[in-house]
Write an enzyme that holds these catalytic residues in place. Structure first.
Site, PDB file in Angstrom:
ATOM      1  N   PRO A   1      -5.325  -0.324  37.666  1.00  0.00           N
ATOM      2  CG  PRO A   1      -3.556  -1.735  38.299  1.00  0.00           C
ATOM      3  CD  PRO A   1      -4.182  -0.400  38.591  1.00  0.00           C
TER       4      PRO A   1
ATOM      5  CG  ASP B   1      -6.129  -1.330  42.400  1.00  0.00           C
ATOM      6  OD1 ASP B   1      -5.269  -1.893  41.685  1.00  0.00           O
ATOM      7  OD2 ASP B   1      -5.961  -0.197  42.888  1.00  0.00           O
ATOM      8  CG  HIS B   2      -4.624  -7.650  39.032  1.00  0.00           C
ATOM      9  ND1 HIS B   2      -4.024  -8.492  39.924  1.00  0.00           N
ATOM     10  CD2 HIS B   2      -5.015  -8.441  37.983  1.00  0.00           C
ATOM     11  CE1 HIS B   2      -4.012  -9.728  39.457  1.00  0.00           C
ATOM     12  NE2 HIS B   2      -4.633  -9.723  38.275  1.00  0.00           N
ATOM     13  NE  ARG B   3      -3.071   0.182  41.796  1.00  0.00           N
ATOM     14  CZ  ARG B   3      -3.263   1.491  41.947  1.00  0.00           C
ATOM     15  NH1 ARG B   3      -2.235   2.333  41.783  1.00  0.00           N
ATOM     16  NH2 ARG B   3      -4.459   1.969  42.234  1.00  0.00           N
TER      17      ARG B   3
ATOM     18  CB  CYS C   1      -5.950  -9.001  46.100  1.00  0.00           C
ATOM     19  SG  CYS C   1      -7.448  -8.667  45.145  1.00  0.00           S
TER      20      CYS C   1
END
Length: 447
Positions: free
Chosen positions: A243, A417-419, A421
């Site tokens: 994501p 990658d929003h996972r 941070c």
């Protein structure tokens, strides 16, 4: 024990992450030659690089499994070695076993000198080797034809079944393809070159039941093979699993250019590139924000932050986009970074980097400004968590101390990658990079 029973078969090793086959470019040895442990016996081409493959056995060559231009799958026989006369075991076999325990010095990524656990794959059918071609003059015309005598028809020299299948699927007449392999053997690259030629026309008749995916007469086909397939698979996986979010900012790079000019004036024998300075700034930012120097382990449901920064540098080459990696880049000085970057990108464009240098990155720096564009929303190099992109540096109006001035401006974009941070970390990293570009003194203060 007979000699046949004591022969050793060396299997094609795993040559790198995600590579399952390799094309034989040139044999370095012939049947009957005597080889030593770790002697290079064949040059092969993978989707990532051209490499020499060392053999872990010593003795006399009995069989070469495959000819130039043939594609061999990993785990299949590559070369068979027999002991020299008078030995109870292959010559050098004891040496090989000793090196196997100690670790041979001539090892490719993904395999050691031992290969007993190589994955078994279904054997591909072997085709008989085509007869020797007729004598060819310097113009490429058979000797008989050059003198006016009619030349007897000859079949195309194709050994690899993959090459035949590729030509058949895309309607390429192999008799019209010029082979660049030894003795005029047609390789996969020759068929692909024929497919991408501007005037290519397909002989295959499209199946009306295929619908919109059918191939029409005159369509140009670019096969999704080799490095293009590796790139497609990796980018598709990145978009499917990660994501990603992209943030960007315009920055005044005038100070950075002035700093580079001052450094190069002081050290003319060791010039520093803008890319090297940007790499140094990225390393400073990753030290402050290590969350971006990580990867997501989906199976174990965890985030792994890397101890070292293995910096990937996106490089456009004739074979496609490659990302060579500078391992533990944080240990290099700025001058060492500049020298390593120059040598690495040159080797990548020349196709001489080993597969080990094209994998294992933890963060990528992409200078797409060389293409004359301002911005981009790049796709993360899976399984990394972030990528910094740099646009072209151009003159633009900029406000300095309340006054309008012409400055050297570029755009920086960070895809993350929003996972691993949230926006605060990503924004903090990008702002640190932007501030160091605008005021390089901040970089010196942070080192």
């Amino acid at each position: 024990m007979t000699t046949v029973e004591r022969t050793q078969v060396f299997l094609l090793p795993d040559l790198g992450e995600g590579l399952s086959e390799a094309e034989i470019v040139e044999w370095r040895v012939a049947v009957g030659d005597v080889v030593t442990v770790d002697q290079s016996v064949v040059e092969v081409e993978t989707a990532k690089a051209v490499v020499d493959v060392p053999c872990p056995y010593a003795g006399r060559v009995v069989t070469l499994h495959g000819a130039a231009g043939e594609v061999r799958p990993v785990g299949q026989p590559l070369i068979t070695i027999a002991p020299l006369d008078g030995g109870d075991e292959p010559a050098g076999h004891a040496t090989y076993r000793e090196e196997e325990r100690a670790g041979s010095g001539n090892v490719l990524i993904g395999y050691g000198t031992g290969h007993g656990t190589a994955t078994r794959r279904r054997r591909r059918p072997r085709l008989a080797v085509a007869p020797e071609p007729a004598d060819v003059g310097p113009t490429g015309v058979a000797a008989g034809a050059a003198s006016g005598d009619p030349a007897p028809p000859t079949a195309a020299l194709v050994i690899s079944p993959i090459v035949r299948r590729l030509a058949r699927e895309h309607g390429v007449d192999l008799d019209t393809v010029r082979g660049t392999g030894p003795g005029g053997v047609i390789r996969r690259a020759d068929v692909e070159a024929a497919l991408t030629a501007p005037a290519v026309r397909l002989a295959a008749v499209p199946d009306p039941q295929v619908g919109s995916n059918s191939v029409g007469d005159g369509d140009v086909i670019v096969p999704l093979t080799g490095v293009r397939k590796v790139i497609a698979d990796k980018l598709s996986r990145s978009r499917r699993e990660i994501p990603e979010v992209t943030i960007w900012v315009d920055v005044d790079a005038t100070g950075l250019l002035e700093t580079r000019a001052a450094i190069n004036a002081a050290t003319p024998d060791a010039p520093v590139s803008i890319l090297a300075l940007l790499a140094r700034i990225c390393l400073s930012g990753l030290r402050r924000f290590p969350q971006l120097n990580s990867r997501v382990d989906t199976e174990a449901q965890r985030i792994v932050q890397s101890a070292g920064v293995h910096l990937g540098i996106a490089a456009q080459t004739d074979r496609g986009l490659l990302v060579p990696v500078l391992r533990d880049a944080q240990r290099l000085t700025t001058a060492e970074l500049a020298a390593e970057l120059a040598a690495t990108t040159a080797a990548a464009r020349a196709g001489s980097l080993p597969p080990a240098r094209l994998t294992g990155g933890t963060f990528t720096l992409n200078n797409y400004g060389v293409f004359g564009v301002d911005g981009s929303t790049p796709i993360i190099n899976h399984p990394e968590a972030a990528l910094l992109g740099v646009g072209r540096i151009v003159d633009k109006p900029w406000v300095v101390d309340g006054q309008l001035a012409v400055r050297k401006v570029t755009q920086l974009s960070l895809t993350f990658d929003h996972r691993v941070c949230d926006g605060g970390v990503a924004g903090g990293f990008l702002r640190h990079v932007a501030d160091c570009v605008e005021r390089p003194a901040l970089l010196i203060a942070a080192v």
